[in-house]
Design a protein around this motif. Structure first.
Motif, PDB file in Angstrom:
ATOM      1  N   ALA A  54       0.840  -1.204   0.000  1.00 29.61           N
ATOM      2  CA  ALA A  54       0.000   0.000   0.000  1.00 29.61           C
ATOM      3  C   ALA A  54       0.871   1.249   0.000  1.00 29.61           C
ATOM      4  O   ALA A  54       0.502   2.276  -0.573  1.00 29.61           O
ATOM      5  CB  ALA A  54      -0.914   0.003   1.219  1.00 29.61           C
ATOM      6  N   THR A  55       2.034   1.159   0.632  1.00 31.54           N
ATOM      7  CA  THR A  55       2.958   2.292   0.629  1.00 31.54           C
ATOM      8  C   THR A  55       3.334   2.655  -0.806  1.00 31.54           C
ATOM      9  O   THR A  55       3.326   3.829  -1.188  1.00 31.54           O
ATOM     10  CB  THR A  55       4.225   1.925   1.445  1.00 31.54           C
ATOM     11  N   ALA A  56       3.641   1.627  -1.614  1.00 23.29           N
ATOM     12  CA  ALA A  56       3.954   1.860  -3.032  1.00 23.29           C
ATOM     13  C   ALA A  56       2.749   2.439  -3.760  1.00 23.29           C
ATOM     14  O   ALA A  56       2.885   3.366  -4.579  1.00 23.29           O
ATOM     15  CB  ALA A  56       4.399   0.549  -3.680  1.00 23.29           C
ATOM     16  N   GLU A 156      -8.091   8.133  -0.940  1.00 22.95           N
ATOM     17  CA  GLU A 156      -8.566   7.448   0.269  1.00 22.95           C
ATOM     18  C   GLU A 156      -7.522   6.421   0.678  1.00 22.95           C
ATOM     19  O   GLU A 156      -7.221   5.515  -0.102  1.00 22.95           O
ATOM     20  CB  GLU A 156      -9.872   6.693  -0.009  1.00 22.95           C
ATOM     21  N   ASP A 157      -6.972   6.555   1.884  1.00 24.33           N
ATOM     22  CA  ASP A 157      -6.128   5.477   2.408  1.00 24.33           C
ATOM     23  C   ASP A 157      -7.067   4.481   3.084  1.00 24.33           C
ATOM     24  O   ASP A 157      -7.448   4.641   4.246  1.00 24.33           O
ATOM     25  CB  ASP A 157      -5.065   6.004   3.372  1.00 24.33           C
ATOM     26  N   ALA A 158      -7.452   3.468   2.291  1.00 23.49           N
ATOM     27  CA  ALA A 158      -8.382   2.445   2.766  1.00 23.49           C
ATOM     28  C   ALA A 158      -7.624   1.165   3.106  1.00 23.49           C
ATOM     29  O   ALA A 158      -8.150   0.060   2.938  1.00 23.49           O
ATOM     30  CB  ALA A 158      -9.459   2.190   1.719  1.00 23.49           C
ATOM     31  N   SER A 159      -6.399   1.327   3.610  1.00 29.31           N
ATOM     32  CA  SER A 159      -5.586   0.169   3.988  1.00 29.31           C
ATOM     33  C   SER A 159      -6.305  -0.738   4.977  1.00 29.31           C
ATOM     34  O   SER A 159      -6.071  -1.941   5.005  1.00 29.31           O
ATOM     35  CB  SER A 159      -4.257   0.633   4.600  1.00 29.31           C
ATOM     36  N   HIS A 160      -7.188  -0.131   5.808  1.00 27.79           N
ATOM     37  CA  HIS A 160      -7.928  -0.913   6.812  1.00 27.79           C
ATOM     38  C   HIS A 160      -9.297  -1.351   6.311  1.00 27.79           C
ATOM     39  O   HIS A 160     -10.012  -2.012   7.056  1.00 27.79           O
ATOM     40  CB  HIS A 160      -8.209  -0.047   8.061  1.00 27.79           C
ATOM     41  N   ALA A 161      -9.685  -0.909   5.119  1.00 33.68           N
ATOM     42  CA  ALA A 161     -11.129  -0.793   4.896  1.00 33.68           C
ATOM     43  C   ALA A 161     -11.688  -1.563   3.715  1.00 33.68           C
ATOM     44  O   ALA A 161     -12.841  -1.335   3.342  1.00 33.68           O
ATOM     45  CB  ALA A 161     -11.491   0.683   4.791  1.00 33.68           C
ATOM     46  N   VAL A 187      -1.576  -8.299   8.576  1.00 34.98           N
ATOM     47  CA  VAL A 187      -2.468  -7.865   9.661  1.00 34.98           C
ATOM     48  C   VAL A 187      -3.763  -7.258   9.140  1.00 34.98           C
ATOM     49  O   VAL A 187      -4.691  -7.049   9.917  1.00 34.98           O
ATOM     50  CB  VAL A 187      -1.812  -6.849  10.646  1.00 34.98           C
ATOM     51  N   LYS A 188      -3.848  -6.964   7.855  1.00 29.60           N
ATOM     52  CA  LYS A 188      -5.030  -6.281   7.317  1.00 29.60           C
ATOM     53  C   LYS A 188      -6.161  -7.292   7.044  1.00 29.60           C
ATOM     54  O   LYS A 188      -6.056  -8.459   7.404  1.00 29.60           O
ATOM     55  CB  LYS A 188      -4.648  -5.479   6.073  1.00 29.60           C
ATOM     56  N   ILE A 189      -7.212  -6.846   6.372  1.00 25.21           N
ATOM     57  CA  ILE A 189      -8.429  -7.669   6.241  1.00 25.21           C
ATOM     58  C   ILE A 189      -8.205  -8.929   5.402  1.00 25.21           C
ATOM     59  O   ILE A 189      -8.619 -10.026   5.767  1.00 25.21           O
ATOM     60  CB  ILE A 189      -9.558  -6.816   5.617  1.00 25.21           C
TER      61      ILE A 189
HETATM   62  C1  LIG Z   1      -0.753  -0.782   6.763  1.00 24.85           C
HETATM   63  C2  LIG Z   1      -1.011   0.629   6.379  1.00 24.85           C
HETATM   64  C3  LIG Z   1      -0.322   1.256   5.328  1.00 24.85           C
HETATM   65  C4  LIG Z   1       0.833   0.617   4.623  1.00 24.85           C
HETATM   66  O1  LIG Z   1       0.507  -0.608   4.090  1.00 24.85           O
HETATM   67  P1  LIG Z   1       1.674  -1.552   3.496  1.00 24.85           P
HETATM   68  O2  LIG Z   1       0.919  -2.465   2.585  1.00 24.85           O
HETATM   69  O3  LIG Z   1       2.287  -2.243   4.656  1.00 24.85           O
HETATM   70  O4  LIG Z   1       2.634  -0.687   2.759  1.00 24.85           O
HETATM   71  C5  LIG Z   1      -0.691   2.533   4.980  1.00 24.85           C
HETATM   72  N1  LIG Z   1      -1.672   3.184   5.630  1.00 24.85           N
HETATM   73  C6  LIG Z   1      -2.331   2.630   6.664  1.00 24.85           C
HETATM   74  C7  LIG Z   1      -3.425   3.398   7.321  1.00 24.85           C
HETATM   75  C8  LIG Z   1      -2.008   1.341   7.080  1.00 24.85           C
HETATM   76  O5  LIG Z   1      -2.636   0.797   8.114  1.00 24.85           O
END
Ligand SMILES: *Cc1c(COP(=O)(O)O)cnc(C)c1O
Length: 385
Positions: A54-56, A156-161, A187-189
């Motif tokens: 997600a960082t990329a 939208e940073d939907a990394s959790h969502a 650790v995500k969904i």
């Molecule tokens: C985990 C996370 C990221 C980064 O995700 P990666 O896939 O580890 O790079 C970015 N934003 C939020 C809110 C996160 O929880």
């Protein structure tokens, strides 16, 4: 130890990855486009770009929106550092908007105030990155309206969502944003080991992110400035990266996506159990906004030391001693030394800092059993009453 979060890997997941290992392509094969199409279908986004993380994807999103030196990007201080770093990678400056103490998301009223001031000072952001904290979608319609009024783009940073919805529509459909980003960290969904995805409805943004994902190299003759020398030919037309997802990751992600609905259903049951079982304790429980339907990536309670018998640190240590892997999400980004060196400091975002003093993440993941959850609840109750 009962951890705060944990991936669920099934025999089918393992088989899918093993099949890729036995195939011709470990990367740049059929699974990446298959996973991309499956996520597009699930969310309703027109274009999906799988990445190594997600960082990329956040970095590609900023690049696609032409974020560069002199530009400003705003996000929430209660997030993982990656939501802010993507702007810094592009040479832009970062700033934060304080949170709503009940949803833990960026506060729309604080955003409106900051925008009015920034407008007067001629310092408006180019991009705002709302973060769907814990899996609860931000008030995207209101943020979109402000974006139209003040002319900023939205990631939208939907990394959790992934799996959450807002006003009945799946997160990721980009109805109120330019680009949405998912994370597939374990650790995500759902997980692909490491991995992420950028979703958009804009074909030009998708093409730009695809180009930059792989070195800025194109094989499309119409993008080249002279005719191909032969079928081997490619041209580098921009400065990109190697941010590709592998086929091993994509096959795992694809297999996990098939279980998304059941994972989310289980997380919602567990969250409801906590909210019922903890309702009489002297702690604040997470509030779900009426327009949102959280994916419950995290279940975060607030422990107010003036109301409860134990403060957050004591509670954290005692729960850990009893093998309950509670956690804290997140240390406000602006208080990290790297950000303080840019001029940020404690005291700047009081709601975020007060939240940080009290936040405690309880275990929640699909394989958490009712017995384990009851044990967490009873241990908490004994420490708090
Ligand atoms: C985990 C996370 C990221 C980064 O995700 P990666 O896939 O580890 O790079 C970015 N934003 C939020 C809110 C996160 O929880």
């Amino acid at each position: 130890m009962i951890p705060y979060g944990k991936q669920t890997i099934t025999p089918e997941d393992i088989q899918r990855v093993a099949d890729v290992l036995n195939s011709d392509f470990l990367t740049q094969g059929p699974w990446v486009p298959a996973f991309e199409s499956a996520v597009a279908k699930k969310t309703g986004a027109r274009h999906t770009v799988a990445t190594s993380s997600a960082t990329a994807a956040l970095h590609l999103a900023c690049r696609a929106l032409d974020v560069g030196p002199g530009d400003r990007v705003w996000t929430s201080p209660i997030t993982f550092v990656a939501s802010a770093n993507c702007a810094l990678y592009c040479g832009a400056s970062i700033d934060f908007v304080d949170i709503d103490p009940s949803t833990y998301n960026l506060s729309v009223s604080a955003l409106a105030t900051r925008l009015a001031d920034a407008h007067k000072a001629n310092r408006l952001p180019k991009v705002v990155i709302p973060v769907h904290m814990c899996g609860q979608p931000c008030d995207m319609e209101a943020i979109r309206e402000l974006g139209q009024e003040y002319g900023f783009a939205i990631i939208e940073d939907a990394s959790h969502a992934i799996g959450s919805d807002y006003k009945g529509q799946p997160t990721g459909n980009c109805q109120y944003s330019d680009i949405t980003v998912f994370s597939f960290h374990p650790v995500k969904i759902i997980t692909s080991g490491e991995g992420g995805m950028a979703l958009t409805n804009a074909p030009d943004l998708a093409r730009r992110m695809e180009l930059l994902r792989s070195h800025g190299i194109t094989r499309e003759p119409e993008q080249m400035d002279d005719p191909p020398h032969g079928s081997w030919y490619y041209q580098q037309i921009d400065l990109g990266y190697n941010y590709r997802m592998t086929d091993l990751q994509a096959a795992l992600g694809y297999s996990q996506l098939e279980k998304l609905d059941s994972f989310i259903a289980r997380r919602r049951v567990l969250a409801a159990n906590y909210s019922n079982a903890l309702s009489d304790l002297p702690v604040s429980l997470p509030l779900e906004a009426s327009a949102a339907n959280s994916s419950w990536h995290l279940y975060v309670i607030r422990v107010d030391a003036t109301r409860s018998k134990a403060d957050r640190l004591t509670l954290f240590n005692k729960l850990r001693e009893q093998n309950i892997g509670v956690h804290v999400h997140y240390i406000p980004v602006h208080t990290q030394p790297f950000f303080r060196a840019m001029g940020f400091d404690w005291g700047q975002f009081p709601a975020a800092e007060a939240y940080y003093q009290e936040a405690l993440t309880l275990p929640i993941y699909p394989a958490l059993t009712e017995n384990q959850q009851a044990h967490v609840v009873e241990t908490l109750r004994a420490l708090l009453t």
